[in-house]
Design a protein around this motif. Structure first.
Motif, PDB file in Angstrom:
ATOM      1  N   ASP A   1       0.755  -1.213   0.072  1.00 11.72           N
ATOM      2  CA  ASP A   1      -0.010  -0.101  -0.115  1.00 11.72           C
ATOM      3  C   ASP A   1       1.045   1.231  -0.260  1.00 11.72           C
ATOM      4  O   ASP A   1       2.134   1.195   0.410  1.00 11.72           O
ATOM      5  N   ASP A   2       0.314   2.397  -0.503  1.00 11.81           N
ATOM      6  CA  ASP A   2       1.021   3.577  -0.323  1.00 11.81           C
ATOM      7  C   ASP A   2       2.325   3.596  -0.987  1.00 11.81           C
ATOM      8  O   ASP A   2       3.439   4.175  -0.380  1.00 11.81           O
TER       9      ASP A   2
ATOM     10  N   ASP B   1       0.509   5.200  -4.334  1.00 13.30           N
ATOM     11  CA  ASP B   1      -0.328   6.214  -3.400  1.00 13.30           C
ATOM     12  C   ASP B   1      -0.840   7.250  -3.983  1.00 13.30           C
ATOM     13  O   ASP B   1      -0.683   7.775  -5.120  1.00 13.30           O
TER      14      ASP B   1
ATOM     15  N   GLU C   1      -4.711   4.640  -6.388  1.00 18.78           N
ATOM     16  CA  GLU C   1      -5.355   4.776  -5.375  1.00 18.78           C
ATOM     17  C   GLU C   1      -5.742   6.559  -5.391  1.00 18.78           C
ATOM     18  O   GLU C   1      -4.958   7.440  -5.974  1.00 18.78           O
TER      19      GLU C   1
HETATM   20 MG    MG Z   1      -3.187   3.731   0.311  1.00 16.00          MG
END
Ligand code: MG
Ligand code: C2E
Ligand code: MG
Ligand code: MG
Length: 292
Positions: A180-181, A203, A237
């Motif tokens: 993630d990110d 991200d 995202e």
């Molecule tokens: Mg994220």
């Protein structure tokens, strides 16, 4: 002023520290009660694929329905839960909730998407981590390959060997791992090679000003290259606008998540979306038709 010995010798005692301490303590107690009373629930945000305009998965995101404060953001209470150790009880409760919901969707014939859960590094470090993930999934007779866990890059630097082996074990049971990110932390490409990761999530900070600075487009294009080279799935995202969507598409990223398609929704509203995914694409131009 009372003096106390700080790390660098004497410092002045700041009376506001006392009230900060009490505020935090009372928030901690409230959080503990909120977990017991199940005031923290999951919202769901779809991950879509532009090819075919379909939902490929959902991400579960925690929300605290506070009786006085209203909806409290996970950015407020997840760090507190991590600091206080409450993250273990919270994580367990949310995974159970996710499994109950996934069981309901399966029973309703809504079964062609995966569910991603955000996992704090502290949970991965627990000895029983693997069984804590697998037990509720099996208890609800769900297939492991319906689940994905999202971890952040800072996990990669902690307890490396044991994290790798636990994530590999989850992977061997069919659970997918997403980073993630991606790009926001110190990331070592050597770690990326060693960790059993299936996908990277670009991200939202890179997506939000994708067109105002060409550096962000370069970063995204580099991440796409890494994903391609490592044979990882790629998803962006924080996609809010059609120009952002088009730029991502031109950089080779066709899986995305963001307010352009849907905000995180309560389970009931997400059920309606799953029955009728075209609701998500009303503002989005139709994908190009294949020529015969
Ligand atoms: Mg994220
Ligand atoms: P994340 O996992 O990177 O989740 C993405 C965040 O971006 C979510 O914020 C989501 O609501 C928000 N978002 C999605 N689309 C857009 C968009 O188009 N524009 C903008 N501006 N934001 C968008 P949220 O729900 O506030 O969660 C924040 C963070 O809290 C998450 O970041 C995740 O790190 C953490 N978190 C949330 N739920 C959980 C949980 O159950 N467990 C743990 N350990 N962490 C969680
Ligand atoms: Mg996430
Ligand atoms: Mg985040």
């Amino acid at each position: 002023h009372v003096k106390w010995r700080g790390k660098n010798g004497f410092q002045y005692y700041d009376p506001s520290m006392n009230s900060m301490f009490h505020k935090k303590l009372s928030l901690e107690n409230e959080l503990r009660r909120a977990i017991e009373k199940r005031q923290i629930v999951l919202y769901y945000q779809p991950k879509i694929h532009l090819d075919g305009h379909c939902v490929i998965g959902l991400e579960a995101l925690a929300r605290w329905h506070h009786p006085e404060l209203g909806l409290v953001s996970p950015l407020e209470f997840i760090p507190l839960a991590e600091e206080t150790g409450l993250i273990h009880a919270l994580g367990e409760m949310l995974l159970e909730e996710a499994c109950v919901q996934m069981r309901q969707w399966q029973d309703a014939g809504l079964n062609n998407f995966s569910l991603a859960i955000n996992i704090s590094p502290q949970l991965v470090e627990e000895d029983a981590f693997v069984s804590r993930i697998l037990t509720p999934i099996r208890h609800h007779q769900l297939s492991e390959d319906l689940f994905e866990i999202e971890i952040t890059e800072n996990l990669l630097m902690r307890d490396v060997e044991s994290s790798i082996s636990k994530l590999k074990e989850l992977g061997s049971h069919g659970i997918k791992i997403a980073l993630d990110d991606f790009g926001t932390c110190y990331s070592s490409l050597a770690y990326l090679r060693r960790f059993p990761i299936h996908s990277v999530k670009i991200d939202k900070s890179f997506v939000s000003d994708i067109s105002s600075t060409s550096e962000n487009a370069s970063i995204i294009s580099a991440i796409a290259g890494i994903a391609n080279g490592f044979k990882l799935d790629l998803i962006a995202e924080g996609v809010e606008t059609i120009p952002q969507m088009h730029t991502l598409q031109s950089l080779g990223c066709t899986k995305m998540q963001g307010f352009l398609f849907s905000k995180p929704l309560p389970a009931k509203e997400m059920t309606q979306v799953l029955h009728n995914p075209s609701l998500l694409f009303q503002d989005v131009p139709a994908p190009p038709q294949m020529l015969p």
